[in-house]
Design an enzyme around this catalytic site. Structure first.
Site, PDB file in Angstrom:
ATOM      1  N   GLU A   1       0.894  -1.164   0.000  1.00  0.00           N
ATOM      2  CA  GLU A   1       0.000   0.000   0.000  1.00  0.00           C
ATOM      3  C   GLU A   1       0.925   1.205   0.000  1.00  0.00           C
ATOM      4  O   GLU A   1       1.473   1.580   1.033  1.00  0.00           O
ATOM      5  CB  GLU A   1      -0.919  -0.015   1.222  1.00  0.00           C
ATOM      6  CG  GLU A   1      -2.113   0.919   1.098  1.00  0.00           C
ATOM      7  CD  GLU A   1      -1.808   2.337   1.545  1.00  0.00           C
ATOM      8  OE1 GLU A   1      -2.279   3.278   0.870  1.00  0.00           O
ATOM      9  OE2 GLU A   1      -1.104   2.524   2.547  1.00  0.00           O
TER      10      GLU A   1
ATOM     11  N   CYS B   1      -0.340   9.488   3.135  1.00  0.00           N
ATOM     12  CA  CYS B   1      -0.050   8.899   1.823  1.00  0.00           C
ATOM     13  C   CYS B   1      -1.147   9.157   0.812  1.00  0.00           C
ATOM     14  O   CYS B   1      -0.884   9.197  -0.394  1.00  0.00           O
ATOM     15  CB  CYS B   1       0.229   7.398   1.959  1.00  0.00           C
ATOM     16  SG  CYS B   1      -1.161   6.434   2.588  1.00  0.00           S
TER      17      CYS B   1
END
Length: 291
Positions: free
Chosen positions: A119, A153
């Site tokens: 991820e 992120c």
């Protein structure tokens, strides 16, 4: 003739799953994966970030009260433990973090043919359509860009605005930041996580200026305290591809702005670069959203 065989799928645990957790959401990104890992009957080893030492020590002390050591163990980072952890022969490995570190993790896991779930962060664009309010877009974009000082992120990494709307956006962005953060050095505005990251962001702005960009401080009346690692929010205009802000994930309160005339320009630009983790279209036009 032979009778048809009866087939069935029998779910079974993978075994031991490794989890490599980043510092910015360390509790959520430790315990979140554990829910699925345990529900599927697996065991887990979790390595915390080098910037999460205190939380790591707390979880190390609490975990044995709820789970035996052969079911769950937490580990601190440090002393080269990160690469060594990635190289263990896990039955599956989960990593959340930057693409640069993700490549190293995947390379280490490949020696054991360990399946890896990545991820990763990335350069997630936002696009404001010609039909959308610049004022509302600025309010929403600056909220997310200032949240955790941009150290998320999924955060917006750069922005596409319709040609001729940049000054309007900058004006609203300065207003929003000033209203919401009257004291940039106060506890309401997050510090940059460490000195290395602080210097990386400062270097990005220096690089952009040196290559011809217009860099605008969104809080010109305040002075961010570098000893607290408070980094003032900036927008960067006249961005070119050779600038670090166009090449690297920013992960901080810096917002490069590009302009466009035709939405096709936006599509071509995004598709010509690494696939982003997310895209944020600001428009009420459903056809444009789908495009």
């Amino acid at each position: 003739m032979y009778p048809l065989a009866r087939n069935r799928l029998i779910p079974q645990p993978l075994g031991v799953v490794g989890v490599i957790t980043p510092w910015n959401f360390p509790l959520y990104l430790s315990c979140g994966p554990l829910t699925g890992i345990f529900a599927a009957g697996n065991r887990a080893m979790v390595k915390m970030s080098e910037n999460s030492v205190h939380l790591a020590r707390l979880l190390i002390s609490l975990s044995p009260k709820y789970f035996p050591a052969d079911k769950l163990m937490f580990f601190e980072d440090g002393g080269g433990r990160g690469p060594a952890f990635s190289a263990l022969p896990f039955d599956h490995l989960i990593f959340t973090g930057s693409g640069q570190t993700g490549r190293a993790v995947m390379a280490a896991a490949a020696r054991n043919l360990t399946p890896v779930t990545l991820e990763l962060g990335g350069k997630a664009p936002a696009v404001v359509g010609v039909d959308f309010s610049i004022k509302i877009a600025a309010e929403r974009l600056m909220w997310t860009k200032m949240f955790n000082a941009g150290q998320v992120c999924l955060n917006v990494d750069y922005l596409f605005l319709p040609e001729g709307r940049v000054d309007e956006f900058v004006e609203h962005a300065q207003r929003v930041v000033g209203e919401r953060y009257p004291d940039i050095n106060g506890a309401d505005f997050t510090s940059i996580i460490d000195e290395r990251s602080y210097q990386r962001l400062a270097g990005m702005l220096d690089d952009a200026r040196a290559k011809g960009a217009k860099v605008i401080n969104l809080i010109p009346t305040q002075k961010a305290d570098p000893t607290l690692r408070k980094f003032a929010p900036h927008v960067v205009l006249d961005v070119t591809e050779d600038m670090q802000v166009a090449q690297r994930e920013i992960f901080g309160p810096i917002l490069p702005i590009r302009t466009y005339r035709d939405p096709e320009e936006v599509v071509r630009y995004i598709n010509a670069h690494d696939r982003p983790l997310a895209i944020y279209p600001f428009t009420h036009d459903r056809a444009l959203q789908q495009m």
